[in-house]
Design a protein around this motif. Structure first.
Motif, PDB file in Angstrom:
ATOM      1  N   PHE A 157      11.682 101.693  90.603  1.00  0.00           N
ATOM      2  CA  PHE A 157      11.810 102.929  89.818  1.00  0.00           C
ATOM      3  C   PHE A 157      13.260 103.208  89.436  1.00  0.00           C
ATOM      4  O   PHE A 157      13.541 103.785  88.396  1.00  0.00           O
ATOM      5  CB  PHE A 157      11.237 104.124  90.592  1.00  0.00           C
ATOM      6  N   GLU A 158      14.181 102.781  90.307  1.00  0.00           N
ATOM      7  CA  GLU A 158      15.600 102.947  90.024  1.00  0.00           C
ATOM      8  C   GLU A 158      16.007 102.159  88.794  1.00  0.00           C
ATOM      9  O   GLU A 158      16.831 102.583  87.999  1.00  0.00           O
ATOM     10  CB  GLU A 158      16.415 102.369  91.186  1.00  0.00           C
ATOM     11  N   GLU A 159      15.430 100.954  88.648  1.00  0.00           N
ATOM     12  CA  GLU A 159      15.941 100.027  87.648  1.00  0.00           C
ATOM     13  C   GLU A 159      15.192 100.094  86.326  1.00  0.00           C
ATOM     14  O   GLU A 159      15.711  99.649  85.308  1.00  0.00           O
ATOM     15  CB  GLU A 159      15.903  98.603  88.208  1.00  0.00           C
ATOM     16  N   LEU A 160      13.973 100.637  86.341  1.00  0.00           N
ATOM     17  CA  LEU A 160      13.221 100.733  85.088  1.00  0.00           C
ATOM     18  C   LEU A 160      13.783 101.869  84.243  1.00  0.00           C
ATOM     19  O   LEU A 160      14.379 102.809  84.762  1.00  0.00           O
ATOM     20  CB  LEU A 160      11.742 101.008  85.385  1.00  0.00           C
ATOM     21  N   PRO A 161      13.552 101.803  82.914  1.00  0.00           N
ATOM     22  CA  PRO A 161      13.966 102.924  82.075  1.00  0.00           C
ATOM     23  C   PRO A 161      13.248 104.205  82.516  1.00  0.00           C
ATOM     24  O   PRO A 161      12.103 104.149  82.995  1.00  0.00           O
ATOM     25  CB  PRO A 161      13.499 102.505  80.673  1.00  0.00           C
ATOM     26  N   GLY A 162      13.909 105.354  82.364  1.00  0.00           N
ATOM     27  CA  GLY A 162      13.383 106.634  82.833  1.00  0.00           C
ATOM     28  C   GLY A 162      11.953 106.940  82.374  1.00  0.00           C
ATOM     29  O   GLY A 162      11.121 107.402  83.157  1.00  0.00           O
ATOM     30  N   ARG A 163      11.655 106.678  81.097  1.00  0.00           N
ATOM     31  CA  ARG A 163      10.308 106.967  80.570  1.00  0.00           C
ATOM     32  C   ARG A 163       9.251 106.210  81.355  1.00  0.00           C
ATOM     33  O   ARG A 163       8.219 106.754  81.744  1.00  0.00           O
ATOM     34  CB  ARG A 163      10.203 106.522  79.105  1.00  0.00           C
ATOM     35  N   VAL A 164       9.518 104.904  81.561  1.00  0.00           N
ATOM     36  CA  VAL A 164       8.540 104.066  82.250  1.00  0.00           C
ATOM     37  C   VAL A 164       8.318 104.589  83.666  1.00  0.00           C
ATOM     38  O   VAL A 164       7.177 104.724  84.131  1.00  0.00           O
ATOM     39  CB  VAL A 164       9.032 102.599  82.288  1.00  0.00           C
ATOM     40  N   THR A 165       9.422 104.906  84.349  1.00  0.00           N
ATOM     41  CA  THR A 165       9.316 105.420  85.713  1.00  0.00           C
ATOM     42  C   THR A 165       8.409 106.652  85.744  1.00  0.00           C
ATOM     43  O   THR A 165       7.520 106.769  86.589  1.00  0.00           O
ATOM     44  CB  THR A 165      10.709 105.795  86.253  1.00  0.00           C
ATOM     45  N   GLN A 166       8.610 107.570  84.799  1.00  0.00           N
ATOM     46  CA  GLN A 166       7.820 108.801  84.776  1.00  0.00           C
ATOM     47  C   GLN A 166       6.339 108.468  84.641  1.00  0.00           C
ATOM     48  O   GLN A 166       5.499 109.012  85.339  1.00  0.00           O
ATOM     49  CB  GLN A 166       8.302 109.694  83.620  1.00  0.00           C
ATOM     50  N   LYS A 167       6.030 107.537  83.753  1.00  0.00           N
ATOM     51  CA  LYS A 167       4.636 107.143  83.525  1.00  0.00           C
ATOM     52  C   LYS A 167       4.033 106.545  84.792  1.00  0.00           C
ATOM     53  O   LYS A 167       2.898 106.820  85.153  1.00  0.00           O
ATOM     54  CB  LYS A 167       4.564 106.115  82.384  1.00  0.00           C
ATOM     55  N   LEU A 168       4.849 105.708  85.482  1.00  0.00           N
ATOM     56  CA  LEU A 168       4.350 105.049  86.680  1.00  0.00           C
ATOM     57  C   LEU A 168       4.140 106.051  87.818  1.00  0.00           C
ATOM     58  O   LEU A 168       3.169 105.957  88.575  1.00  0.00           O
ATOM     59  CB  LEU A 168       5.331 103.968  87.148  1.00  0.00           C
TER      60      LEU A 168
END
Lengths: 448, 448
Positions: B97-108
């Motif tokens: 989650f740290e390394e993914l783009p913010g949008r993707v993290t939110q979705k996950l």
């Protein structure tokens, strides 16, 4: 914290309160006790060491630096030394024997039981810096046809003094390694299950003759607590544990730092290393680099007339050579470290080269611009043109030297860390001067 | 080995032999499967990942680089992603989650169960590079008043998916950490004994807000498999395991290598780092060092007449400055690394200074002699005298600069690694020129 405790301990020593001292000691973790011991006055050390409960004294001993170990050994009786040696873990004993003077080692070996002597001889028989020197022969092995219940009984019987109980090894009747199973899988399993059912058949092992650095790489890669060590037939010889490997990883990193600054790696810690050793580890490289620097001297002498005719040009020599050296140090350090961790592979040299060519060009253009500005300010337009162009070329070339030298060294099966910052700087100095004089002459001729 | 296996896998893909592929995969250790996956053609990756048995797919996933993780996530269905995320260890999930783009993290995050979401939020709440980010909340804790038999039952019930079963924690009713006991001690003990009897009351723990580098130091010092993480009240929050700490140790060493060559530490691996990032991490330092090098430029300009009058003197400038830079790089690297590993302590600065004064003097005398020989050869006796004396003084002073700067930086609570080889070289260049001109003028005046 330790400072305050030390004062309290000194107080207790002065008052000869031995039992209080013993109680106080037992509250600390072993490495802290070792630290306190080393901070005590020299005359009190053997005395304090004798106070330690026997169960932990050998542990504490293995945390001391070899100088202090030697000193304590001198103060112990024959019988005390014998007990201490027999309680030391075999791998710690190997380290001790390695570092003590040969005469002392021989005397100590005579104190061991034949069985322990054989273990020690075995470990000492492996080359320095090999996995064999690191391993401990204390492990517990079970057979695949046993039930989990039988295996647990065996573990209880054998396991008392094994430091590597977290992983149980499965071997065949000829002691060939078949698998490694974590202890907790035995506990979670049904006692009537066969050991064979717990096996995954994907055990990772390492040869006793392998370089200890390889053990670090394997542990980092496979995230295992302990690495089983085998001979060429696959027979289990011993185990290397994560704590030894972490120490090796740190020692190897320190070696690489020192190599990176053209210092022959020190054998012990800095504190333990004498002045003569420090001198030797550095002077060889410094003198060797003078030879490389002779190139720069020759180049300067060769272009004497050019220098004399435009003395303002010489002002920029330290700046230009300095910038080239800095750039080369950057790229060589990135490469050497990348090669050491496996982040960069020699087989992909073309990709690294292409990447650094672009990065170097970008750096060169920026620095070249800075050169033009400085040149205009300090010497006029002609100088600005020479300094800017030289800077651009020096940066690009120095950057590539920093990339290529470690790759070539690796390809030649040499240690890429030989491409130290000082060596790179000395090479880029000579190259930089060559570029500087070529461009200066070319532009000066072209202008007149 | 992996090359050959890759060919075989490609063959099986082409023939659409899915079950054979699955069987082949299950023979490899997880990190090797991750490697094979990354070497496969991009179009095959998601397909191969789907083939992995569910039990290991999340393990394999956590070994991939973040770019590849992102790519695979894009190819998975909602349901598959959800399963993958829930099977990931909480600490690996945090890293993802740290390394993914913010949008993707939110979705996950939306795909997690409320309970897992809370765990992840907790970990992500700690500062970057803190121990809190590294820890996993999966551990097994028992109470001191339980019997060993009860504890083992509890371990069997709770322990299925805990990666940290090698050490069992003892807490009081408010979850305050009381002790850490190795699993094998439960097995070796009598089941009717109380857990309290196994306790040693000397547990080592670390705060969640502590820098992750401190976790490395503690593990190296105390040789423990897992470090319990507590809050300010001593409540057990999670555990940091040796494999995470070894990775951190390697990453921190790489950072220090880069700093040592005046490269702002890269965030990811070299392979993952783009050209713009590489440029940025280097140009700031290169330009900054130009400012330091301006001193050398000014000095050269100031002594223009002296240079013009004895042009042979300038020939030696690269050699003299180079030797000074090399010496300073050596001593600063020894100091910076010694300070990082704890081998050298700031409080003992006087001892280091005294030692290096003597070593520097010995190096300076040897190098000065070399300077006299070279000077006589290339320029006569006067030059020999100037070069020899300058060399002696430059070496001694450069050596001391390399010792003092890291100590001062540490004392000022700054990172001693800022004393990089390029910075030291640039400073010793200016100092060296000052020494060179002072001695030259003095001797030239004295002779005439």
């Amino acid at each position: 914290m330790l400072e305050r405790d030390m004062a309290q301990i000194q107080e207790l020593i002065n008052q000869q309160q031995w039992s209080e001292l013993r109680d106080l000691f037992s509250q600390y973790p072993v490495p802290d006790i070792a630290d306190l011991l080393m901070r005590a006055q020299q005359t009190d050390r053997v005395l304090l060491f004798r106070l330690l409960p026997r169960a932990i004294s050998s542990d504490v001993f293995s945390y001391l630096e070899s100088e202090d170990q030697n000193e304590i050994l001198k103060g112990l009786t024959h019988e005390e030394t014998r007990n201490l040696l027999l309680n030391l873990r075999p791998d710690d004993r190997t380290v001790l024997f390695e570092e003590l003077p040969g005469r002392v080692t021989q005397k100590l070996l005579n104190l061991l039981t034949p069985e322990e002597l054989e273990k020690t001889r075995l470990l000492l028989g492996y080359p320095e810096e090999s996995v064999g020197r690191l391993m401990t022969p204390d492990y517990v092995a079970v057979r695949p046809e046993w039930t989990v219940g039988e295996a647990l009984d065996h573990i209880r019987k054998k396991g008392r003094d094994s430091e590597t109980l977290n992983i149980i090894y499965v071997t065949d009747t000829e002691w060939k390694l078949m698998d490694a199973v974590e202890l907790h899988r035995f506990i979670l399993a049904d006692p009537r299950q066969k050991v064979a059912e717990l096996m995954s058949h994907s055990v990772i092992s390492i040869s006793a003759f392998e370089d200890r650095e390889e053990a670090v790489h394997m542990m980092l890669r496979y995230d295992i607590l302990a690495l089983p060590v085998v001979d060429s037939e696959g027979v289990l010889l011993g185990v290397v544990t994560f704590d030894d490997v972490m120490d090796v990883a740190q020692a190897e990193a320190t070696e690489d730092f020192h190599k990176g600054a053209a210092v022959t790696p020190l054998k012990g810690s800095y504190r333990e290393t004498g002045i003569w050793e420090l001198y030797k580890s550095r002077i060889v490289w410094l003198l060797g680099l003078v030879v490389v620097n002779l190139l720069s001297l020759e180049l300067m002498a060769y272009y004497e007339e050019l220098l004399a005719s435009t003395i303002a040009l010489t002002f920029f020599i330290p700046l230009l050579l300095g910038s080239g050296g800095n750039t080369g140090s950057q790229s060589s350090t990135i490469m050497v470290r990348g090669l050491a961790t496996g982040d960069i592979e020699v087989s992909q040299w073309a990709a690294s080269l292409a990447k650094e060519l672009i990065v170097g060009l970008a750096l060169g253009l920026t620095m070249g611009l800075a050169g033009v500005v400085l040149g205009t300010w300090k010497g006029g337009l002609t100088i600005a043109l020479i300094v800017g162009l030289t800077m651009l070329l020096i940066i690009v070339v120095a950057n590539l030297i920093g990339v290529i030298l470690p790759l070539v060294l690796t390809k030649l099966d040499l240690d890429p860390a030989v491409a130290s910052n000082p060596l790179i700087t000395s090479i880029t100095d000579a190259t930089g001067l060559l570029i500087f004089f070529a461009i200066s002459r070319w532009i000066l001729v072209w202008i007149h």
